[in-house]
Design a protein around this motif. Structure first.
Motif, mmCIF file in Angstrom:
data_model
loop_
_atom_site.group_PDB
_atom_site.id
_atom_site.type_symbol
_atom_site.label_atom_id
_atom_site.label_comp_id
_atom_site.label_asym_id
_atom_site.label_seq_id
_atom_site.Cartn_x
_atom_site.Cartn_y
_atom_site.Cartn_z
ATOM 1 N N GLN A 91 -9.160 6.526 -3.371
ATOM 2 C CA GLN A 91 -9.033 6.588 -4.826
ATOM 3 C C GLN A 91 -9.492 5.287 -5.465
ATOM 4 O O GLN A 91 -10.109 5.295 -6.535
ATOM 5 C CB GLN A 91 -7.578 6.883 -5.204
ATOM 6 C CG GLN A 91 -7.136 8.300 -4.872
ATOM 7 C CD GLN A 91 -5.638 8.511 -5.065
ATOM 8 O OE1 GLN A 91 -4.853 7.549 -5.099
ATOM 9 N NE2 GLN A 91 -5.223 9.762 -5.175
ATOM 10 N N ARG A 119 -5.771 7.684 1.596
ATOM 11 C CA ARG A 119 -6.049 8.375 0.332
ATOM 12 C C ARG A 119 -6.052 7.393 -0.834
ATOM 13 O O ARG A 119 -6.910 7.464 -1.717
ATOM 14 C CB ARG A 119 -4.999 9.467 0.083
ATOM 15 C CG ARG A 119 -5.301 10.349 -1.114
ATOM 16 C CD ARG A 119 -4.261 11.443 -1.252
ATOM 17 N NE ARG A 119 -2.978 10.918 -1.653
ATOM 18 C CZ ARG A 119 -1.861 11.654 -1.750
ATOM 19 N NH1 ARG A 119 -1.892 12.924 -1.424
ATOM 20 N NH2 ARG A 119 -0.723 11.106 -2.138
ATOM 21 N N ARG A 120 -5.123 6.442 -0.815
ATOM 22 C CA ARG A 120 -5.067 5.439 -1.889
ATOM 23 C C ARG A 120 -6.325 4.569 -1.866
ATOM 24 O O ARG A 120 -6.874 4.226 -2.914
ATOM 25 C CB ARG A 120 -3.821 4.579 -1.726
ATOM 26 C CG ARG A 120 -3.588 3.601 -2.875
ATOM 27 C CD ARG A 120 -2.197 2.996 -2.776
ATOM 28 N NE ARG A 120 -1.882 2.211 -3.968
ATOM 29 C CZ ARG A 120 -1.911 0.893 -4.011
ATOM 30 N NH1 ARG A 120 -2.258 0.197 -2.949
ATOM 31 N NH2 ARG A 120 -1.593 0.247 -5.126
ATOM 32 N N ASP A 154 5.654 11.187 -2.713
ATOM 33 C CA ASP A 154 4.463 11.778 -2.116
ATOM 34 C C ASP A 154 4.771 12.506 -0.810
ATOM 35 O O ASP A 154 4.004 13.372 -0.380
ATOM 36 C CB ASP A 154 3.414 10.688 -1.863
ATOM 37 C CG ASP A 154 2.940 10.051 -3.154
ATOM 38 O OD1 ASP A 154 1.986 10.574 -3.746
ATOM 39 O OD2 ASP A 154 3.538 9.054 -3.583
ATOM 40 N N ASN A 172 0.773 4.785 -9.466
ATOM 41 C CA ASN A 172 0.140 5.592 -8.417
ATOM 42 C C ASN A 172 0.445 5.084 -7.012
ATOM 43 O O ASN A 172 -0.230 5.478 -6.054
ATOM 44 C CB ASN A 172 -1.377 5.608 -8.637
ATOM 45 C CG ASN A 172 -1.763 6.261 -9.944
ATOM 46 O OD1 ASN A 172 -1.289 7.341 -10.277
ATOM 47 N ND2 ASN A 172 -2.619 5.601 -10.723
ATOM 48 N N LEU A 173 1.439 4.228 -6.888
ATOM 49 C CA LEU A 173 1.813 3.700 -5.583
ATOM 50 C C LEU A 173 2.475 4.804 -4.748
ATOM 51 O O LEU A 173 3.459 5.399 -5.169
ATOM 52 C CB LEU A 173 2.782 2.529 -5.764
ATOM 53 C CG LEU A 173 3.283 1.829 -4.504
ATOM 54 C CD1 LEU A 173 2.122 1.232 -3.719
ATOM 55 C CD2 LEU A 173 4.293 0.744 -4.876
ATOM 56 N N PRO A 174 1.942 5.111 -3.554
ATOM 57 C CA PRO A 174 2.528 6.188 -2.733
ATOM 58 C C PRO A 174 3.949 5.844 -2.305
ATOM 59 O O PRO A 174 4.239 4.697 -1.940
ATOM 60 C CB PRO A 174 1.587 6.261 -1.522
ATOM 61 C CG PRO A 174 0.320 5.623 -1.959
ATOM 62 C CD PRO A 174 0.724 4.555 -2.942
ATOM 63 N N ASP A 176 0.826 -1.204 0.000
ATOM 64 C CA ASP A 176 0.000 0.000 0.000
ATOM 65 C C ASP A 176 0.864 1.258 0.000
ATOM 66 O O ASP A 176 0.390 2.343 -0.342
ATOM 67 C CB ASP A 176 -0.909 0.019 1.242
ATOM 68 C CG ASP A 176 -1.850 -1.165 1.274
ATOM 69 O OD1 ASP A 176 -2.579 -1.356 0.282
ATOM 70 O OD2 ASP A 176 -1.855 -1.905 2.272
ATOM 71 N N LEU A 177 2.139 1.100 0.383
ATOM 72 C CA LEU A 177 3.041 2.250 0.511
ATOM 73 C C LEU A 177 4.484 1.763 0.463
ATOM 74 O O LEU A 177 4.805 0.686 0.968
ATOM 75 C CB LEU A 177 2.770 2.960 1.848
ATOM 76 C CG LEU A 177 3.711 4.102 2.252
ATOM 77 C CD1 LEU A 177 3.491 5.319 1.360
ATOM 78 C CD2 LEU A 177 3.504 4.478 3.717
#
Length: 232
Positions: free
Chosen positions: A126, A122-123, A100, A76-78, A48-49
């Motif tokens: 989205q 936030r991810r 980010d 789009n991976l944070p 996830d991050l």
């Protein structure tokens, strides 16, 4: 807040300390001591991050981030950078590279946890929005298919006056005609030289005036009651 984090840092002491703090905060953490090992972990499971150091041997954090952003799976991976390079120009370089968040060593671990929670939340939001948009597009595609089927049946539709006289503005009439043609909001906006938001507003007004709730119902109503000159 739970989530899966990939931590990349070549300093064993810091890596172990950050991993322990994140795990105590409820995160599942995978670790790698260099970008190459991190990439192999990424290809097995998407976290996830990603939290990554910048100054690493062989492949730097910047190069690692560039590799991620060039892969559609991780676009789009944070990514959070942890680094001893804390000058403003270094932070700007990090943000320009696509990170980010940027934390300079030494940092407050509570701040890192707050950043991680925010980026993961936030991810997730989205992802929900993307799924909702996909559902809406699927529904719209179904309505457009029904509209095309209605138009094929047009000669067999009995035209009767509407129960009450409906007055449309010129722009509402134009939008109605294009909806009946089977155009989507984006196409209608382009045809009329306006915005998608304005088209949505006009379609909503058409629903209200005709007592319908979908594009298919609106087209059926327009055809049955002769509201479109070219189809009456």
């Amino acid at each position: 807040m739970s989530g899966h984090i990939l931590l990349v840092d070549d300093e064993p002491g810091l890596r172990e300390a950050v991993q322990a703090y994140l795990e105590d905060s409820g995160f599942a953490v995978q670790v790698a001591n260099n970008a190459r090992d991190a990439w192999q972990l990424l290809e097995q499971t998407t976290p996830d991050l990603v939290i990554s150091d910048i100054m690493m041997p062989q492949v730097s954090g910047y190069e690692f981030l560039k590799q991620m952003r060039e892969d559609v799976r991780f676009l789009n991976l944070p990514v959070v950078f942890l680094t001893a390079k804390g000058m403003t120009k270094d932070r700007i370089e990090g943000y320009n590279a696509g990170c980010d968040a940027y934390l300079s060593k030494p940092f407050d671990p509570d701040e890192l946890v707050a950043i991680a929670e925010n980026l993961i939340a936030r991810r997730a939001m989205q992802a929900v929005t993307a799924n909702s948009n996909t559902s809406e597009m699927t529904d719209l595609a179904g309505q457009l298919a029904e509209i095309k089927a209605l138009l094929k049946q047009k000669p067999a539709i009995n035209v009767t006056p509407p129960p009450i006289k409906i007055e449309f503005t010129p722009r509402e009439q134009s939008v109605l005609e294009l909806v009946v043609e089977g155009l989507m909001n984006k196409e209608i906006a382009k045809r009329l030289g306006t915005t998608i938001r304005n088209v949505e507003k006009y379609v909503s007004r058409l629903f209200s005036k005709t007592g319908t709730s979908s594009r298919t119902e609106l087209v059926r109503y327009a055809l049955q009651h002769g509201l479109i000159d070219s189809y009456s």
